[in-house]
Scaffold this motif. Structure first.
Motif, short mmCIF file in Angstrom:
data_model
loop_
_atom_site.label_atom_id
_atom_site.label_comp_id
_atom_site.label_asym_id
_atom_site.label_seq_id
_atom_site.Cartn_x
_atom_site.Cartn_y
_atom_site.Cartn_z
N UNK A 96 -77.61 3.51 -138.53
CA UNK A 96 -78.13 4.87 -138.33
C UNK A 96 -78.47 5.07 -136.86
N UNK A 97 -77.48 5.42 -136.07
CA UNK A 97 -77.69 5.60 -134.63
C UNK A 97 -78.53 6.80 -134.27
N UNK A 98 -78.56 7.81 -135.15
CA UNK A 98 -79.31 9.03 -134.83
C UNK A 98 -80.80 8.88 -135.07
N UNK A 99 -81.22 7.83 -135.75
CA UNK A 99 -82.65 7.64 -136.04
C UNK A 99 -83.18 6.50 -135.18
N UNK A 100 -83.60 6.81 -133.98
CA UNK A 100 -84.10 5.82 -133.04
C UNK A 100 -85.63 5.84 -133.03
N UNK A 101 -86.24 4.67 -132.91
CA UNK A 101 -87.72 4.65 -132.88
C UNK A 101 -88.25 5.27 -131.60
N UNK A 102 -89.36 5.95 -131.73
CA UNK A 102 -90.05 6.49 -130.56
C UNK A 102 -90.88 5.37 -129.94
N UNK A 103 -90.67 5.13 -128.68
CA UNK A 103 -91.33 4.01 -128.02
C UNK A 103 -92.84 4.23 -127.90
N UNK A 104 -93.27 5.42 -127.56
CA UNK A 104 -94.70 5.67 -127.36
C UNK A 104 -95.20 6.81 -128.23
N UNK A 105 -94.97 6.72 -129.52
CA UNK A 105 -95.43 7.74 -130.44
C UNK A 105 -96.61 7.21 -131.23
N UNK A 106 -97.84 7.68 -130.91
CA UNK A 106 -99.01 7.17 -131.64
C UNK A 106 -99.01 7.66 -133.08
N UNK A 107 -99.49 6.80 -133.96
CA UNK A 107 -99.56 7.14 -135.38
C UNK A 107 -100.78 8.01 -135.64
N UNK A 108 -100.68 8.84 -136.65
CA UNK A 108 -101.82 9.63 -137.10
C UNK A 108 -102.90 8.64 -137.55
N UNK A 109 -104.14 8.82 -137.12
CA UNK A 109 -105.21 7.86 -137.49
C UNK A 109 -105.39 7.68 -139.00
N UNK A 110 -105.02 8.68 -139.79
CA UNK A 110 -105.17 8.60 -141.25
C UNK A 110 -103.90 8.12 -141.95
N UNK A 111 -102.84 7.91 -141.20
CA UNK A 111 -101.57 7.50 -141.81
C UNK A 111 -101.64 6.05 -142.28
N UNK A 112 -100.91 5.77 -143.37
CA UNK A 112 -100.86 4.42 -143.91
C UNK A 112 -99.78 3.58 -143.25
N UNK A 113 -98.95 4.18 -142.44
CA UNK A 113 -97.89 3.45 -141.74
C UNK A 113 -97.72 4.05 -140.35
N UNK A 114 -96.79 3.49 -139.59
CA UNK A 114 -96.51 4.04 -138.27
C UNK A 114 -97.09 3.25 -137.12
N UNK A 115 -97.64 2.08 -137.39
CA UNK A 115 -98.23 1.28 -136.33
C UNK A 115 -97.45 0.00 -136.02
N UNK A 116 -96.35 -0.21 -136.72
CA UNK A 116 -95.60 -1.44 -136.55
C UNK A 116 -95.06 -1.65 -135.15
N UNK A 117 -94.56 -0.60 -134.54
CA UNK A 117 -94.02 -0.76 -133.18
C UNK A 117 -95.12 -0.99 -132.15
N UNK A 118 -96.36 -0.59 -132.49
CA UNK A 118 -97.48 -0.95 -131.61
C UNK A 118 -97.68 -2.46 -131.62
N UNK A 119 -97.50 -3.09 -132.79
CA UNK A 119 -97.57 -4.55 -132.88
C UNK A 119 -96.44 -5.19 -132.07
N UNK A 120 -95.23 -4.65 -132.20
CA UNK A 120 -94.10 -5.18 -131.44
C UNK A 120 -94.39 -5.06 -129.95
N UNK A 121 -94.91 -3.92 -129.51
CA UNK A 121 -95.24 -3.71 -128.10
C UNK A 121 -96.27 -4.74 -127.63
N UNK A 122 -97.26 -5.01 -128.48
CA UNK A 122 -98.33 -5.94 -128.10
C UNK A 122 -97.85 -7.39 -128.09
#
Length: 152
Positions: A96-122
């Motif tokens: 899926x080439x059209x669905x690329x991860x956003x490098x610096x997109x913060x997750x909504x504080x109430x979201x249950x997901x969306x923080x995985x790439x922050x772990x990868x960055x860290x």
């Protein structure tokens, strides 16, 4: 007689492991386990920082490939390489080439997901997204320095 499923480093210190996995949660779990086993066979024991870090990164990137990069009937590819024992590079490719991860997109504080790439960055020394080498899609990669790279 002991046989290994994974290539041992050649005399130059270069190793590579690559395998396709089904784009399912089970495929993502198997990919994470194979990365960990491969690293162990390359001299990074299961409880080492390198193994634990890359196992966590692979879990995130493979889960993302299954969740966001899945195309029915298409597998995702995991490639793990090391050169001269200094840096281990993990690549996870999907179609899926059209669905690329956003490098610096913060997750909504109430979201249950969306923080995985922050772990990868860290955890990773570096990471990014490129076009897939062969065929359509993208490759999300992360590199981790090994202790040998910082010694000396």
């Amino acid at each position: 007689m002991h046989t290994t499923l994974f290539p041992l480093p050649d005399p130059t210190g270069t190793s590579e492991f690559a395998m396709s996995f089904t784009s399912t949660p089970r495929g993502a779990r198997l990919a994470r386990l194979f990365v960990s086993h491969c690293l162990d066979s390359w001299g990074h024991p299961y409880d080492s920082d390198v193994n634990e870090t890359l196992t966590l990164i692979s879990a995130e990137l493979c889960a993302n490939a299954v969740r966001h990069g899945r195309v029915p009937g298409r597998d995702f590819l995991v490639r793990l390489t090391t050169e001269a024992g200094d840096v281990v590079l993990l690549e996870v490719s999907d179609t899926r080439g059209e669905r690329r991860p956003a490098v610096f997109q913060p997750a909504d504080p109430d979201a249950e997901s969306g923080r995985g790439l922050l772990l990868v960055t860290a955890l990773a020394h570096d990471w990014g997204v490129t076009d897939r080498r062969a065929g359509p899609g993208k490759t999300v990669w992360a590199s981790v320095s090994t202790p040998r790279a910082t010694a000396g």
